[in-house]
Scaffold this motif. Structure first.
Motif, mmCIF file in Angstrom:
data_model
loop_
_atom_site.group_PDB
_atom_site.id
_atom_site.type_symbol
_atom_site.label_atom_id
_atom_site.label_comp_id
_atom_site.label_asym_id
_atom_site.label_seq_id
_atom_site.Cartn_x
_atom_site.Cartn_y
_atom_site.Cartn_z
ATOM 1 N N VAL A 171 0.987 15.824 -9.723
ATOM 2 C CA VAL A 171 2.344 15.105 -9.749
ATOM 3 C C VAL A 171 2.684 16.675 -10.802
ATOM 4 C CG1 VAL A 171 4.260 14.009 -10.944
ATOM 5 C CG2 VAL A 171 2.112 12.472 -9.266
ATOM 6 N N ASP A 221 8.818 8.775 -10.384
ATOM 7 C CA ASP A 221 6.922 9.029 -9.315
ATOM 8 C C ASP A 221 6.319 7.560 -9.073
ATOM 9 O OD1 ASP A 221 4.633 10.518 -8.652
ATOM 10 O OD2 ASP A 221 4.018 9.829 -10.723
ATOM 11 N N GLY A 224 5.469 12.607 0.240
ATOM 12 C CA GLY A 224 4.614 11.807 -0.079
ATOM 13 C C GLY A 224 3.614 10.473 0.542
ATOM 14 N N SER A 282 3.486 7.273 -7.919
ATOM 15 C CA SER A 282 1.813 7.380 -8.659
ATOM 16 C C SER A 282 1.502 6.606 -9.124
ATOM 17 C CB SER A 282 1.305 9.382 -8.104
ATOM 18 O OG SER A 282 2.588 9.688 -7.651
ATOM 19 N N PRO A 319 4.432 3.035 -11.092
ATOM 20 C CA PRO A 319 3.549 2.289 -10.203
ATOM 21 C C PRO A 319 3.896 1.361 -9.614
ATOM 22 C CG PRO A 319 3.046 2.592 -12.528
ATOM 23 C CD PRO A 319 4.169 2.796 -12.740
ATOM 24 N N SER A 337 8.290 9.893 -5.836
ATOM 25 C CA SER A 337 6.587 11.188 -4.868
ATOM 26 C C SER A 337 5.694 9.391 -5.536
ATOM 27 C CB SER A 337 6.947 12.136 -6.295
ATOM 28 O OG SER A 337 7.284 11.665 -7.683
ATOM 29 N N MET A 338 4.687 9.707 -4.093
ATOM 30 C CA MET A 338 3.739 8.838 -4.268
ATOM 31 C C MET A 338 2.957 9.818 -3.004
ATOM 32 S SD MET A 338 3.438 5.536 -4.493
ATOM 33 C CE MET A 338 3.018 3.867 -3.951
ATOM 34 N N LEU A 339 2.136 10.299 -4.779
ATOM 35 C CA LEU A 339 0.808 11.049 -4.981
ATOM 36 C C LEU A 339 -0.412 10.203 -4.784
ATOM 37 C CD1 LEU A 339 2.784 14.293 -5.869
ATOM 38 C CD2 LEU A 339 2.357 14.124 -3.239
#
Ligand code: NAD
Length: 308
Positions: free
Chosen positions: A79, A104, A16, A106, A131, A71-73
């Protein structure tokens, strides 16, 4: 002293590479050169490859040797689909190395974070939600705030990795707590911003200078973060979005998204959040009026008699 098992040679995958993910991955790469990256957008991949990251052909390819996956969605559904799979694709859960730590970052609903964490842990992996706060500026400068949900061992393991992209790292509680803490903070921020905007506009409508009014409130009981660092009235403060046509900063549509997550959370916990509910409506209306891509301090315009 750090109790992290990870070192400079650890294999990391980053998935991401959007507005936030790209600068985060660039900072990570400076500390962890064995970095594989993946995004659906080829240009985003090419940018990281030019800096020395391995451009993977798919998310599955990116994680094949990974000890850590970040992850950065956009949202919870992305996700969940990435890790647990959906009608279109199998999830990474079927290929990740045993004990792999998944981070994660996101901003998603806590229930999705918990579902992903449960699925991964059941398959022998580890998971934290982490986050961020700080926006694209913080991601670029490597000064993000990470708010972590997960067990202490995973938090300690992730710490040096998060420190390569951020400055302040908090452990909020169990999996999902990072997401809850983040949306509580953003809900309060939205309330402070709306309150500051309407108070300043009331002063202006009654002939007061907004700079003088801001100075008075900064030394009085109305003092708050938006007045100190992010004044919503144009030309009161240099180098903030309000003095640059509300460009840059934190978009109205992202604030609307976070307030929607706060409202969903409040419904689930049967919490009363009247101020959050009101600011959610105000930011939704402001977005519908064509301001979705402006900085969230542009809510000031909602109260202005001259709609410039
Ligand atoms: P973005 O839309 O710019 O980036 C998301 C990226 O994910 C895109 O490049 C997209 O191609 C990629 N992507 C989507 N599905 C994918 C998949 N299955 N595999 C690989 N790549 C995929 O969004 P952003 O602004 O970078 O925000 C990312 C997250 O961070 C969001 O949850 C957002 O709420 C949060 N956040 C954003 C900010 C901000 O100021 N932009 C601040 C704090 C938190």
């Amino acid at each position: 002293m750090s109790t992290s098992p990870f070192s400079r040679t650890t294999n990391i995958a980053f998935i991401g590479l959007g507005n936030m993910g790209s600068p985060m991955a660039l900072n990570l790469l400076r500390h962890y050169p064995n970095l594989a990256v993946f995004d659906l957008v080829p240009e985003a991949l090419a940018k990281l490859a030019a800096e020395g990251a391995r451009a993977a052909s798919s998310a599955m390819d990116a994680v094949k040797d990974a000890d850590v996956v970040i992850s950065m969605l956009p949202a919870g559904k992305h996700v969940k689909a990435l890790y647990l799979g959906d009608d279109q694709q199998p999830g990474l859960v079927s290929v990740l190395k045993p004990n792999c730590l998944v981070i994660d970052s996101s901003t998603i609903d806590a229930a999705s974070a918990q579902a992903v964490g449960k699925g991964l842990v059941a398959a022998g992996m580890q998971f934290i939600d982490a986050p961020v706060s700080g926006g694209v500026g913080g991601a670029t400068a490597g000064t993000l705030t990470f708010i972590v949900g997960g067990d202490e061992k995973c938090y300690q393991a992730a710490l040096p990795i998060l420190q390569s992209m951020g400055k302040n790292i908090f452990h909020a509680g169990a999996v999902g707590a990072g997401q809850i803490a983040k949306i509580c903070n953003n809900m309060l921020l939205s309330v402070l911003m709306v309150g500051t905007a309407e108070a300043l506009q009331l002063a202006v409508d009654n002939g007061l200078d907004p700079k003088t009014m801001s100075d008075i409130m900064l030394q009085s009981s109305g003092r708050n973060w938006t007045l100190e660092l992010y004044n919503p009235c144009p030309d009161v403060m240099p180098n903030v979005p309000s003095s640059k046509g509300y460009q840059g900063g934190f978009m109205v549509d992202l604030m609307k998204k976070d307030l929607g997550l706060a409202m969903d959370t409040a419904i689930q916990s049967q919490s009363s959040t009247p101020m959050g509910s009101l600011t959610h409506s105000l930011f939704s209306m402001h977005s519908l009026q064509g301001n979705g891509r402006l900085d969230f301090s542009s809510i000031f315009k909602l109260f202005s008699k001259t709609k410039s």
